[in-house]
Design a protein around this motif. Structure first.
Motif, PDB file in Angstrom:
ATOM      1  N   ASP A  23       0.823  -1.209   0.000  1.00 47.62           N
ATOM      2  CA  ASP A  23       0.000   0.000   0.000  1.00 47.62           C
ATOM      3  C   ASP A  23       0.859   1.261   0.000  1.00 47.62           C
ATOM      4  O   ASP A  23       0.380   2.333  -0.355  1.00 47.62           O
ATOM      5  CB  ASP A  23      -0.915   0.027   1.230  1.00 47.62           C
ATOM      6  CG  ASP A  23      -2.061  -0.951   1.122  1.00 47.62           C
ATOM      7  OD1 ASP A  23      -2.368  -1.405  -0.008  1.00 47.62           O
ATOM      8  OD2 ASP A  23      -2.655  -1.281   2.169  1.00 47.62           O
ATOM      9  N   ASP A  24       2.116   1.145   0.410  1.00 47.79           N
ATOM     10  CA  ASP A  24       2.991   2.307   0.558  1.00 47.79           C
ATOM     11  C   ASP A  24       3.982   2.531  -0.575  1.00 47.79           C
ATOM     12  O   ASP A  24       4.505   3.628  -0.727  1.00 47.79           O
ATOM     13  CB  ASP A  24       3.776   2.192   1.865  1.00 47.79           C
ATOM     14  CG  ASP A  24       2.869   2.142   3.085  1.00 47.79           C
ATOM     15  OD1 ASP A  24       1.856   2.867   3.106  1.00 47.79           O
ATOM     16  OD2 ASP A  24       3.172   1.347   3.996  1.00 47.79           O
ATOM     17  N   GLU A  25       4.280   1.473  -1.340  1.00 43.54           N
ATOM     18  CA  GLU A  25       5.324   1.608  -2.358  1.00 43.54           C
ATOM     19  C   GLU A  25       5.348   0.415  -3.304  1.00 43.54           C
ATOM     20  O   GLU A  25       4.753  -0.632  -3.033  1.00 43.54           O
ATOM     21  CB  GLU A  25       6.701   1.728  -1.694  1.00 43.54           C
ATOM     22  CG  GLU A  25       7.100   0.470  -0.943  1.00 43.54           C
ATOM     23  CD  GLU A  25       8.444   0.568  -0.256  1.00 43.54           C
ATOM     24  OE1 GLU A  25       9.461   0.735  -0.961  1.00 43.54           O
ATOM     25  OE2 GLU A  25       8.468   0.467   0.981  1.00 43.54           O
ATOM     26  N   LEU A  26       6.097   0.580  -4.382  1.00 43.06           N
ATOM     27  CA  LEU A  26       6.483  -0.503  -5.274  1.00 43.06           C
ATOM     28  C   LEU A  26       7.996  -0.587  -5.160  1.00 43.06           C
ATOM     29  O   LEU A  26       8.699   0.395  -5.401  1.00 43.06           O
ATOM     30  CB  LEU A  26       6.078  -0.194  -6.719  1.00 43.06           C
ATOM     31  CG  LEU A  26       6.718  -1.050  -7.819  1.00 43.06           C
ATOM     32  CD1 LEU A  26       6.380  -2.520  -7.637  1.00 43.06           C
ATOM     33  CD2 LEU A  26       6.284  -0.562  -9.187  1.00 43.06           C
ATOM     34  N   SER A  27       8.513  -1.736  -4.731  1.00 38.83           N
ATOM     35  CA  SER A  27       9.956  -1.939  -4.615  1.00 38.83           C
ATOM     36  C   SER A  27      10.407  -2.913  -5.683  1.00 38.83           C
ATOM     37  O   SER A  27       9.767  -3.940  -5.911  1.00 38.83           O
ATOM     38  CB  SER A  27      10.322  -2.515  -3.239  1.00 38.83           C
ATOM     39  OG  SER A  27      10.169  -1.549  -2.241  1.00 38.83           O
ATOM     40  N   ILE A  28      11.516  -2.575  -6.314  1.00 40.48           N
ATOM     41  CA  ILE A  28      12.095  -3.427  -7.353  1.00 40.48           C
ATOM     42  C   ILE A  28      13.566  -3.637  -7.025  1.00 40.48           C
ATOM     43  O   ILE A  28      14.284  -2.674  -6.725  1.00 40.48           O
ATOM     44  CB  ILE A  28      11.968  -2.781  -8.743  1.00 40.48           C
ATOM     45  CG1 ILE A  28      10.496  -2.606  -9.113  1.00 40.48           C
ATOM     46  CG2 ILE A  28      12.715  -3.601  -9.793  1.00 40.48           C
ATOM     47  CD1 ILE A  28      10.265  -1.835 -10.397  1.00 40.48           C
ATOM     48  N   LEU A  29      13.993  -4.871  -7.076  1.00 38.26           N
ATOM     49  CA  LEU A  29      15.403  -5.193  -6.955  1.00 38.26           C
ATOM     50  C   LEU A  29      15.811  -5.816  -8.287  1.00 38.26           C
ATOM     51  O   LEU A  29      15.176  -6.761  -8.753  1.00 38.26           O
ATOM     52  CB  LEU A  29      15.648  -6.190  -5.818  1.00 38.26           C
ATOM     53  CG  LEU A  29      17.116  -6.528  -5.636  1.00 38.26           C
ATOM     54  CD1 LEU A  29      17.490  -6.519  -4.174  1.00 38.26           C
ATOM     55  CD2 LEU A  29      17.446  -7.861  -6.264  1.00 38.26           C
ATOM     56  N   CYS A  30      16.836  -5.237  -8.918  1.00 32.36           N
ATOM     57  CA  CYS A  30      17.284  -5.734 -10.216  1.00 32.36           C
ATOM     58  C   CYS A  30      18.728  -5.301 -10.437  1.00 32.36           C
ATOM     59  O   CYS A  30      19.295  -4.577  -9.610  1.00 32.36           O
ATOM     60  CB  CYS A  30      16.389  -5.211 -11.334  1.00 32.36           C
ATOM     61  SG  CYS A  30      16.373  -3.418 -11.494  1.00 32.36           S
ATOM     62  N   HIS A  31      19.316  -5.722 -11.547  1.00 30.98           N
ATOM     63  CA  HIS A  31      20.678  -5.298 -11.867  1.00 30.98           C
ATOM     64  C   HIS A  31      20.730  -3.782 -11.991  1.00 30.98           C
ATOM     65  O   HIS A  31      19.833  -3.150 -12.557  1.00 30.98           O
ATOM     66  CB  HIS A  31      21.153  -5.952 -13.175  1.00 30.98           C
ATOM     67  CG  HIS A  31      21.716  -7.322 -12.957  1.00 30.98           C
ATOM     68  ND1 HIS A  31      23.033  -7.536 -12.655  1.00 30.98           N
ATOM     69  CD2 HIS A  31      21.127  -8.533 -12.961  1.00 30.98           C
ATOM     70  CE1 HIS A  31      23.244  -8.825 -12.499  1.00 30.98           C
ATOM     71  NE2 HIS A  31      22.096  -9.456 -12.682  1.00 30.98           N
ATOM     72  N   ASP A  32      21.796  -3.198 -11.445  1.00 30.36           N
ATOM     73  CA  ASP A  32      22.036  -1.750 -11.502  1.00 30.36           C
ATOM     74  C   ASP A  32      21.866  -1.183 -12.903  1.00 30.36           C
ATOM     75  O   ASP A  32      21.313  -0.103 -13.086  1.00 30.36           O
ATOM     76  CB  ASP A  32      23.487  -1.445 -11.094  1.00 30.36           C
ATOM     77  CG  ASP A  32      23.658  -1.106  -9.634  1.00 30.36           C
ATOM     78  OD1 ASP A  32      22.688  -0.734  -8.975  1.00 30.36           O
ATOM     79  OD2 ASP A  32      24.808  -1.213  -9.157  1.00 30.36           O
TER      80      ASP A  32
END
Length: 136
Positions: A39-48
């Protein structure tokens, strides 16, 4: 048998987009990537390398995969990694999948991370030995 960790190739970014955002067109799943909507954010972890300079993110993370799979009722797995890193004062970003856990540390702390984990009795990668210069 001691817990074993495997370094994941690459340098990663942890990105924060506004709540309710759609998955951006620049994101492409790779060998290791994850997306979390709250509800507070969309977080993405991926290659720089995927992340545009204009995106709010924290770059320069290295990743270690705990060699699972681990049963959901198995306890203390992540603690075996986090305890020595906390004692070494190394900050982490952790996440879990169905089968295993991943721990990310900043690139500048990666060698110290490996040293702390090996010193605590864990196995890291194939034949990893701490850099003797750094361990003096």
């Amino acid at each position: 048998m001691p817990l074993s960790l495997k370094p994941v190739d690459g340098s990663f970014a942890v990105c924060r987009l506004a709540a309710g955002s759609a998955l951006p067109e620049w994101f492409r799943p790779g060998p290791f990537a994850t997306v979390s909507w709250t509800d507070d954010e969309l977080s993405i972890l991926c290659h720089d390398s995927q992340v545009p300079e204009t995106v709010q993110c924290e770059r320069g993370w290295r990743c270690l995969m705990l060699q699972g799979p681990f049963a959901f009722d198995q306890t203390g797995i992540l603690l075996q990694v986090l305890q020595p890193l906390a004692e070494a004062k190394i900050g982490i970003f952790a996440l879990s999948t169905f089968d295993t856990d991943y721990v990310l540390v900043k690139e500048h702390a990666f060698e110290a991370t490996l040293q702390a984990l090996v010193a605590s009795g864990l196995t890291v990668g194939r034949g990893y030995a701490p850099d003797t210069e750094l361990s003096r």
